[in-house]
Design an enzyme around this catalytic site. Structure first.
Site, PDB file in Angstrom:
ATOM      1  N   LYS A  21       0.650  -1.118  -0.103  1.00 18.44           N
ATOM      2  CA  LYS A  21       0.144   0.001  -0.014  1.00 18.44           C
ATOM      3  C   LYS A  21       1.013   1.335   0.017  1.00 18.44           C
ATOM      4  CE  LYS A  21      -3.690   2.225   2.480  1.00 18.44           C
ATOM      5  NZ  LYS A  21      -2.931   3.685   2.668  1.00 18.44           N
ATOM      6  N   SER A  50      -1.809   5.234  -4.002  1.00 23.08           N
ATOM      7  CA  SER A  50      -2.365   6.244  -2.963  1.00 23.08           C
ATOM      8  C   SER A  50      -1.139   7.223  -2.713  1.00 23.08           C
ATOM      9  CB  SER A  50      -2.883   5.179  -1.786  1.00 23.08           C
ATOM     10  OG  SER A  50      -3.064   6.013  -0.619  1.00 23.08           O
ATOM     11  N   HIS A  60      -2.043   8.240   0.793  1.00 24.26           N
ATOM     12  CA  HIS A  60      -2.330   8.278   2.173  1.00 24.26           C
ATOM     13  C   HIS A  60      -2.932   9.740   2.616  1.00 24.26           C
ATOM     14  CE1 HIS A  60      -1.392   5.449   5.502  1.00 24.26           C
ATOM     15  NE2 HIS A  60      -2.029   6.692   6.107  1.00 24.26           N
ATOM     16  N   ARG A 120       0.184  12.641   2.511  1.00 21.92           N
ATOM     17  CA  ARG A 120       1.031  12.529   3.343  1.00 21.92           C
ATOM     18  C   ARG A 120       2.180  13.160   2.586  1.00 21.92           C
ATOM     19  NH1 ARG A 120       1.911  10.505   7.944  1.00 21.92           N
ATOM     20  NH2 ARG A 120       3.865   9.913   7.483  1.00 21.92           N
ATOM     21  N   ASP A 130      -7.072   4.358  -3.935  1.00 25.70           N
ATOM     22  CA  ASP A 130      -7.609   5.097  -2.806  1.00 25.70           C
ATOM     23  C   ASP A 130      -7.374   6.460  -2.875  1.00 25.70           C
ATOM     24  OD1 ASP A 130      -5.555   5.533  -1.355  1.00 25.70           O
ATOM     25  OD2 ASP A 130      -6.037   4.001   0.159  1.00 25.70           O
ATOM     26  N   ILE A 188     -11.931   8.591  -3.342  1.00 27.08           N
ATOM     27  CA  ILE A 188     -13.124   8.001  -3.976  1.00 27.08           C
ATOM     28  C   ILE A 188     -14.279   8.102  -3.051  1.00 27.08           C
ATOM     29  CG2 ILE A 188     -13.732   5.692  -4.713  1.00 27.08           C
ATOM     30  CD1 ILE A 188     -11.339   6.950  -6.325  1.00 27.08           C
ATOM     31  N   ARG A 214     -12.030   9.182   3.515  1.00 24.20           N
ATOM     32  CA  ARG A 214     -12.791   9.533   4.567  1.00 24.20           C
ATOM     33  C   ARG A 214     -14.296   9.876   4.466  1.00 24.20           C
ATOM     34  NH1 ARG A 214      -8.518  12.158   7.692  1.00 24.20           N
ATOM     35  NH2 ARG A 214      -6.827  11.002   7.289  1.00 24.20           N
TER      36      ARG A 214
END
Length: 305
Positions: free
Chosen positions: A173, A195, A197, A200, A227, A230, A251
């Site tokens: 990931k 991703s 994240h 970050r 992700d 989405i 989120r």
């Protein structure tokens, strides 16, 4: 004084890019679509999955056991469940819910802990297991410390050892470049999550911007998940069209979880599944495999296969 980086920079860039992608209609000969999805030998009703959340007792204190609640929602919605950082007993409780679950282990400096959590995922019959490579560094560029746990970098040799340590499919990931995607293929992993994240990396490239290049290079050698923002079935459709095999809500799942628990998350997953089906119907896609990039327009130009 120079302004400091803000995670929202990457998140807003990602949201804007997703919204800039347009979809054309293809209605003649269209049929009622199916969102049925298969992953690692298991069948699901939707390719829209839960995210690899961690520590919901901190971020959603209103829910006594939010991790189990959203696992229950995934089970009821016929979706894949993902789980992030947590100890083995907590993961065991989640697995007892009965959702098909992928466990993402943090890149702990304590390598024994990494192997122990991988082994526990296999022991409890997880769908897959993997490691998070985008939580290595903290805000100062040094190794991150997450809830008192020191993180560290991952080499290709170490990832290969993790892959060899389990019979489960192994997922990385936090891939956001062709360079890292190619290294994942070399390591023998069976899935990657494209991703940043939730921002970050300041000013990170949107996952869907780099996704087509990654898909072109890795092909079908591993599963590609996406992700970051989405939030709707339309976002899911765009990701699938550009090369993803499945997507995770981020989120957007938090508010329904806090307000209604498992029921709220289940409603969101089913709503997004229905939105995806609507987009499939309007673009002549009977199955997920029919979704392809030429139905999308980016910057006024049709995407190519």
């Amino acid at each position: 004084m120079a302004e400091t980086f803000r995670p929202s920079d990457a998140n807003q860039i990602t949201r804007n890019y997703l919204d800039s992608i347009l979809i054309e209609e293809r209605l003649i000969d269209a049929e009622i679509p199916s969102t049925a999805f298969e992953l690692y030998g298991e069948k699901f009703d939707t390719p829209i999955m839960t995210p690899a959340f961690s520590h919901l007792n901190v971020f959603a204190p209103e829910r006594e056991n939010g991790m189990c609640e959203y696992a229950r929602a995934a089970k009821n919605a016929g979706a894949v469940n993902w789980v992030g950082m947590g100890e083995n007993p907590q993961f065991g409780e989640i697995m007892e819910v009965g959702a098909k679950t992928i466990r993402i282990v943090k890149p702990y400096a304590d390598r024994n802990k990494v192997y122990d959590q991988i082994a526990y995922a296999e022991k409890t019959s997880a769908l897959a297991v993997g490691i998070d490579i985008d939580h290595i560094f903290g805000n100062d560029g040094g190794h991150d410390n997450v809830f008192g746990e020191e993180m560290t970098t991952q080499s290709r040799d170490e990832i290969k050892d993790f892959v060899r340590s389990t019979k489960l499919p192994f997922v990385i990931k936090g891939v956001l470049s062709v360079r890292d995607a190619v290294k994942c293929v070399e390591c023998g992993v069976q899935g990657i999550v494209v991703s940043h994240h939730h921002g970050r990396l300041p000013f990170a490239v949107p996952p869907l911007m780099v996704l087509p290049e990654i898909k072109k290079v890795v092909g079908d050698s591993l599963k590609i998940f996406v992700d970051c923002h989405i939030d709707t079935g339309a976002d899911a459709y765009k990701a699938l069209a550009l090369g993803a095999d499945a997507v995770s809500v981020g989120r957007a799942m938090m508010q329904p979880l806090v307000k209604e628990g498992a029921e709220g998350v289940e409603k969101l997953l089913k709503q997004m599944r229905d939105e995806l089906a609507l987009l499939m119907a309007f673009t002549g896609c009977k199955t997920l495999s029919d979704i392809e990039p030429t139905a999308l327009w980016i910057n006024g130009r049709r995407c190519e296969k």
